[in-house]
Structures are given as C-alpha cells and as structure tokens.
Design an enzyme around this catalytic site. Structure first.
Site, PDB file in Angstrom:
ATOM      1  N   HIS A  30       0.818  -1.207   0.000  1.00 60.94           N
ATOM      2  CA  HIS A  30       0.000   0.000   0.000  1.00 60.94           C
ATOM      3  C   HIS A  30       0.858   1.265   0.000  1.00 60.94           C
ATOM      4  O   HIS A  30       1.983   1.267   0.489  1.00 60.94           O
ATOM      5  CB  HIS A  30      -0.903   0.031   1.236  1.00 60.94           C
ATOM      6  CG  HIS A  30      -2.162  -0.759   1.080  1.00 60.94           C
ATOM      7  ND1 HIS A  30      -3.331  -0.413   1.709  1.00 60.94           N
ATOM      8  CD2 HIS A  30      -2.439  -1.857   0.353  1.00 60.94           C
ATOM      9  CE1 HIS A  30      -4.284  -1.280   1.393  1.00 60.94           C
ATOM     10  NE2 HIS A  30      -3.753  -2.166   0.581  1.00 60.94           N
ATOM     11  N   GLU A  99      -6.535  -0.934  -5.630  1.00 61.55           N
ATOM     12  CA  GLU A  99      -7.472  -0.074  -4.900  1.00 61.55           C
ATOM     13  C   GLU A  99      -7.138   1.382  -5.196  1.00 61.55           C
ATOM     14  O   GLU A  99      -5.970   1.773  -5.239  1.00 61.55           O
ATOM     15  CB  GLU A  99      -7.366  -0.319  -3.393  1.00 61.55           C
ATOM     16  CG  GLU A  99      -7.692  -1.732  -2.956  1.00 61.55           C
ATOM     17  CD  GLU A  99      -7.362  -1.937  -1.477  1.00 61.55           C
ATOM     18  OE1 GLU A  99      -7.963  -1.233  -0.643  1.00 61.55           O
ATOM     19  OE2 GLU A  99      -6.503  -2.772  -1.182  1.00 61.55           O
TER      20      GLU A  99
END
Length: 325
Positions: A30, A99
């Site tokens: 991330h 995402e």
C-alpha cells in the site's frame, strides 16, 4: 499488514513469526493506510527484501501488488525476480486489480473494474514474458515495453497468485496465474477456479489462499476496541473498498460501524477455538492456505509470544489435510 507497523518492526515480527512456526508470511503493498489510526505505509518491496535476508524457510508473498498504475508491470517483474533470488526461491508474486486508495497517487485517475481487469491481464502477460530473461518489446492496449530484459533471473521461477472475487474475474484471469487468492470462504469461487483451469488444460489447481482477520488479546474488550479502531474499514466489502480514495473516505464510510459489528465479523479476544471455528469454512470451501491477519499494532509481539504457537497447534490439529498458515 504494513499499515499497522513501521518497517523495522515488521521485519522483527517476520523473524518472530518464522521462529513460532508459521509456514508463510504475506505483506500488503500500500501507499496509504486505510485509516489514519493505523498510521503506517512503508514500501512493501524494500521491507520484504530485508525479510528475505533474515528468514530461512517461510514462504513470502506480496498480498497483493497492483502491477498496472502505481507500478509499471516491467518494474514489478524486476522487483519480483530480485526478491525471488534474495529469498532463495521462497517468494510468490500476489497480484490484483488494485485499490483507488493506493493507485490514484500517480495522477492517472481510477478506471472502472472491467478496464482494471483488462490492464491486469496485459500486465501479467508482460511480467511472464520478462520472467523468461529474453528481450521483450511490447505494444499493447495499455502498456509499452521497449527492449527490456531482466538480467538477473532466478533459478526457481516466480509463481503468480491472483486475487479475484467472482466468476467473471476468474474467466478473464484464472488461466494466467498459478494460485488463487481470496478474502472470503466462497466454495463456488474455488470450484469456478478449478473448472476454468481444467477446461484450459492446466494441470493442478495450485494453492488456494484465504485471508482471515483476527484480533487476539488477553482482554476481549481491548481486542474489540482495537479491531474497531484499526480494522472497521473491512466492513464495507471490496466492491466499496476498491473505489475509496483516501483514509478520510474510509473513515466516513465506516463511521456507523459499531464495535459490536466488528466483533461479529472478526474473532476478538483470547479464545483460540473461536479462531479455529472462523477458519473452518475456508477448509470446507477448498482453500489450502490461510493467511491470518492479526490486528495488533503494538501488541503484535505479545501475540507472537503468547498465542501464536498454541494457535498453530490448534489449527493444525483441526485442519483436514494439507493446510498451511
């Protein structure tokens, strides 16, 4: 989860987890945490390179990397090949369609899911081509590669796992990967995976890797409070989570999720049998591996020292066949 700890602590937890007897270790990839209370987001590849050097036998996964926007697929191929060499063949490249939270940071917008899956399909083709060590030129719908070659190719080929959530994704991507990654104990998804692969003449089903968040703590109330504080983002489901762009968005989307809602969906507290019971549906659905996400933060070391070994014993005693954790 890289969102919960700084990189030095993550490396130490990886060492401890191997010593406690875990079979494999996975890392999220991330740029941002889901919630500001998590407070971290170190680079997964740098951290995994360090982990590869201080562990001996645990398998390592990216869980998962999006190779389409924040990273060009040629860069992912180079990172994966290098990590496989450092890990002496213990690495699996977990991939997914990404995402918005992480991918929007490079300023390329956020495509719809169908386009993201098409981009992922093309990215995997490029990564596979580069893994051969041959010179690659590519002109595709989304990517261009000019005279690229990996000069350090591992002796043990890098396996690819793919994170999917439905039949359409499996139909489009299932034949490109070696392993399936999923976050729910969906037996139909596993059956579709095997059917698509068998229909395309692919021998063997690969690993089927599931994910289960847990929040162990000697104090159940403390575990529930911590899980609510750091992991309530999970309650939105991936169809929502994939599209939210910022931690502030996740905070707003989850503001009405109560601690008791989290406690109903995540095993919280000292009861190891509750964790075994939560894993059981994955076994019944045909999963071969379970990644336990301990919502821990500063309590991770206590979990590893006090709960990890008895939990692994309980899981292995209950597991039907070749299950790894």
């Amino acid at each position: 989860m890289t969102e919960q700890s700084n990189p030095k602590d993550l490396v130490q937890y990886a060492i401890s987890a191997e010593r406690r007897g875990f079979d494999f270790e996975v890392s999220s990839d991330h740029f941002s945490p889901w919630l500001t209370s998590q407070g971290h987001a170190p680079n997964a590849w740098t951290m995994l390179g360090a982990v590869a050097q201080v562990t001996d036998h645990v398998d390592l996964y990216t869980y998962v990397t999006c190779p389409t926007m924040r990273y060009h697929p040629a860069i992912v191929a180079q990172q994966a090949a290098t990590l496989q060499i450092l890990a002496d063949g213990r690495f699996t490249l977990g991939l997914g369609s990404g995402e918005n939270l992480n991918e929007h940071v490079v300023g390329r917008g956020w495509p719809a899911i169908a386009q993201r899956q098409d981009m992922l399909r093309e990215a995997i083709d490029i990564i596979r081509a580069l893994f051969t060590g041959d010179l690659v030129d590519w002109r595709g719908d989304y990517y261009q590669v000019d005279s690229a070659r990996l000069w350090d190719v591992p002796d043990v080929p890098v396996g690819i796992g793919i994170a999917v959530g439905g039949k359409k994704a499996i139909d489009k991507l299932g034949v490109l990967a070696d392993h399936l990654i999923a976050v729910e104990p969906d037996g139909e998804l596993v059956r579709d995976w095997h059917t698509v692969r068998q229909g395309n003449g692919i021998a063997g089903g690969g690993r089927v890797v599931g994910q289960l968040p847990i929040c162990w703590d000697p104090d159940r109330d403390a575990a529930i409070a911590r899980a609510h504080d750091q992991f309530r983002w999970f309650g939105g489901g991936w169809s929502v989570n994939a599209d939210l762009p910022t931690p502030a968005g996740f905070a707003g989307a989850t503001q009405f999720i109560r601690p008791e809602d989290v406690a109903e969906s995540i095993p919280c507290g000292p009861d190891l049998d509750a964790i075994v019971d939560a894993v059981r549906p994955y076994w019944e659905a045909g999963f071969t591996d379970i990644a336990l996400v301990q919502v821990g933060g500063d309590s991770q070391e206590q979990f590893l020292k006090e709960a990890a070994e008895p939990l692994l014993d309980a899981l292995r005693s209950a597991a039907p066949g070749d299950i790894t954790t």
